[in-house]
Design an enzyme around this catalytic site. Structure first.
Site, PDB file in Angstrom:
ATOM      1  N   GLY A 200       0.991  -1.404  -0.041  1.00 19.06           N
ATOM      2  CA  GLY A 200       0.106  -0.013  -0.275  1.00 19.06           C
ATOM      3  C   GLY A 200       0.994   1.158   0.301  1.00 19.06           C
ATOM      4  O   GLY A 200       1.872   1.167  -0.373  1.00 19.06           O
TER       5      GLY A 200
ATOM      6  N   LEU B 192       0.257   3.274  -2.167  1.00 18.51           N
ATOM      7  CA  LEU B 192       1.144   3.769  -3.524  1.00 18.51           C
ATOM      8  C   LEU B 192       1.188   4.883  -4.264  1.00 18.51           C
ATOM      9  O   LEU B 192       1.108   6.173  -3.842  1.00 18.51           O
ATOM     10  CB  LEU B 192      -0.361   2.719  -4.149  1.00 18.51           C
ATOM     11  CG  LEU B 192      -0.694   1.635  -3.589  1.00 18.51           C
ATOM     12  CD1 LEU B 192      -2.375   1.403  -5.003  1.00 18.51           C
ATOM     13  CD2 LEU B 192       0.234   0.846  -3.663  1.00 18.51           C
TER      14      LEU B 192
ATOM     15  N   ALA C 290       3.552   5.994  -8.009  1.00 19.17           N
ATOM     16  CA  ALA C 290       4.394   6.268  -9.367  1.00 19.17           C
ATOM     17  C   ALA C 290       4.724   4.823  -9.871  1.00 19.17           C
ATOM     18  O   ALA C 290       4.654   3.773 -11.051  1.00 19.17           O
ATOM     19  CB  ALA C 290       4.684   6.858 -10.165  1.00 19.17           C
TER      20      ALA C 290
ATOM     21  N   HIS D 291       3.948   1.627  -8.221  1.00 17.08           N
ATOM     22  CA  HIS D 291       3.053   0.891  -8.403  1.00 17.08           C
ATOM     23  C   HIS D 291       2.645   1.135  -9.201  1.00 17.08           C
ATOM     24  O   HIS D 291       2.543   0.056 -10.183  1.00 17.08           O
ATOM     25  CB  HIS D 291       2.526   0.449  -6.728  1.00 17.08           C
ATOM     26  CG  HIS D 291       3.473   0.778  -5.314  1.00 17.08           C
ATOM     27  ND1 HIS D 291       3.252   2.146  -4.698  1.00 17.08           N
ATOM     28  CD2 HIS D 291       3.588  -0.628  -5.279  1.00 17.08           C
ATOM     29  CE1 HIS D 291       4.267   0.848  -3.497  1.00 17.08           C
ATOM     30  NE2 HIS D 291       4.197   0.641  -3.884  1.00 17.08           N
TER      31      HIS D 291
ATOM     32  N   GLU E  19      12.054  -3.788  -9.522  1.00 17.22           N
ATOM     33  CA  GLU E  19      13.253  -3.780  -9.447  1.00 17.22           C
ATOM     34  C   GLU E  19      14.243  -3.102  -8.020  1.00 17.22           C
ATOM     35  O   GLU E  19      15.094  -3.214  -8.335  1.00 17.22           O
ATOM     36  CB  GLU E  19      14.193  -3.349 -10.954  1.00 17.22           C
ATOM     37  CG  GLU E  19      14.114  -4.635 -11.610  1.00 17.22           C
ATOM     38  CD  GLU E  19      14.161  -4.603 -13.575  1.00 17.22           C
ATOM     39  OE1 GLU E  19      15.388  -3.362 -13.583  1.00 17.22           O
ATOM     40  OE2 GLU E  19      14.881  -4.949 -13.816  1.00 17.22           O
ATOM     41  N   LYS E  20      13.737  -1.525  -8.149  1.00 15.17           N
ATOM     42  CA  LYS E  20      13.848  -0.914  -6.932  1.00 15.17           C
ATOM     43  C   LYS E  20      14.672  -2.307  -5.697  1.00 15.17           C
ATOM     44  O   LYS E  20      15.229  -2.221  -5.108  1.00 15.17           O
ATOM     45  CB  LYS E  20      13.207  -0.336  -5.929  1.00 15.17           C
ATOM     46  CG  LYS E  20      14.126   0.771  -5.330  1.00 15.17           C
ATOM     47  CD  LYS E  20      13.466   1.672  -4.769  1.00 15.17           C
ATOM     48  CE  LYS E  20      12.126   1.204  -3.736  1.00 15.17           C
ATOM     49  NZ  LYS E  20      12.592   0.846  -2.063  1.00 15.17           N
TER      50      LYS E  20
ATOM     51  N   GLN F  84      14.675  -8.375  -3.035  1.00 16.04           N
ATOM     52  CA  GLN F  84      13.898  -8.752  -3.127  1.00 16.04           C
ATOM     53  C   GLN F  84      13.312  -9.735  -4.272  1.00 16.04           C
ATOM     54  O   GLN F  84      12.805 -10.930  -4.289  1.00 16.04           O
ATOM     55  CB  GLN F  84      12.602  -7.247  -2.649  1.00 16.04           C
ATOM     56  CG  GLN F  84      10.847  -8.943  -2.770  1.00 16.04           C
ATOM     57  CD  GLN F  84       9.984  -7.278  -2.134  1.00 16.04           C
ATOM     58  OE1 GLN F  84      10.315  -7.389  -1.261  1.00 16.04           O
ATOM     59  NE2 GLN F  84       9.415  -6.699  -2.998  1.00 16.04           N
TER      60      GLN F  84
END
Ligand code: PAF
Length: 283
Positions: free
Chosen positions: A31, A33, A35, A37, A150-151, A155
């Site tokens: 959440g 949110l 840009a 997302h 990709e940030k 993960q």
């Protein structure tokens, strides 16, 4: 947009779509949110017939002294944005829905080779929490495709590896980092910074880009370059967890055959822990 809080109801709804032969994409989020997302939602819409977004601040991936309680929760704004981006279904479960027996003793998913290094070394248990909840979200939504930014490079690597290791029948797509005009990677945690810290924050991307230029000019003394990056960030006022140059596919040390590198960092400014990375294609 349909909003469903219960996983059994999501399973039913997505089951109906699948019976109709529709392709389903999932964008998992916590959440607040932005840009970054919505770029995932846009791509999901291009790739699938139905787009599901999940919003769940997952307690299992936060350490005891981390910001689970303080993590920004903006449901009204999020719902409006997702309506605007024509999301079909928002899955917004309560903690009791995904962890009905609590978190202690819950089955865990661990991707050992990728979870204890870099951010995992500083945040023990974090990637077990991420992999576990993402596996659950995949089981509930059963998407054909799931999209991540990709940030959060580590993960993304953990999730891709989990999907391969556990033979999960879906495609994982990483999407480029979305940045503010001054280069700062968009993140929900950026709001933890005060005005002065915010002026310093773009140095993260600047320093990573400078090191990338050095590598592109031919330097291969990676340990020294990591040290340079670390010192530059410390110099402008960051408390730097790490600057690391790694093989982008294995996250291990670069070797002769590495053709894609990634420079990753995590650095703190007050309450904000900023993470970022840049990719380098060699040859
Ligand atoms: O990147 C995030 O927002 C979270 O780590 C994720 C993937 C939704 C799992 O909780």
């Amino acid at each position: 947009m349909e909003i469903i809080a219960r996983s059994d109801q999501v399973i039913q709804r997505v089951g109906q779509w699948r019976q109709q032969g529709l392709k389903v994409a999932l964008v998992p989020t916590m959440g607040n949110l932005h840009a970054g997302h919505t770029s995932l939602v846009d791509r999901a819409r291009e790739c699938a017939d139905r787009v599901v977004v999940s919003i769940f601040v997952n307690p299992l991936q936060f350490g005891p002294s981390e910001d689970f309680q303080a993590y920004p929760r903006t449901p009204q704004e999020d719902h409006a944005l997702l309506e605007q981006f024509k999301v079909d279904l928002l899955f917004a479960p309560e903690v009791s829905d995904l962890y009905p027996y609590g978190m202690q003793g819950h089955t865990q998913v661990k991707v050992p080779e990728l979870s204890d290094v870099l951010c995992g070394a500083v945040r023990p248990g974090h990637f077990v929490g991420v992999a576990t909840v993402v596996a659950k979200l995949f089981n509930v939504v059963q998407p054909d495709l799931a999209l991540f930014g990709e940030k959060d490079f580590q993960q993304l690597a953990v999730i891709k590896r989990m999907v391969m290791d556990l033979c999960m029948p879906l495609r994982v797509l990483g999407m480029p980092t979305v940045r503010e005009v001054d280069g700062l990677a968009m993140s929900s945690r950026n709001r933890y910074m005060n005005a002065q810290q915010r002026t310093l924050a773009p140095n993260v991307y600047r320093v990573l880009t400078e090191i990338k230029q050095e590598v592109l000019r031919g330097r291969r003394d990676y340990a020294a370059l990591e040290q340079v990056g670390f010192q530059r960030l410390q110099h402008v006022g960051f408390e730097t967890d790490y600057v690391a140059i790694r093989d982008a596919d294995s996250l291990g040390a670069p070797c002769e055959s590495s053709c894609r590198l990634v420079i990753l960092t995590a650095a703190r400014l007050g309450r904000a822990r900023l993470i970022d990375n840049v990719l380098i294609e060699l040859n």
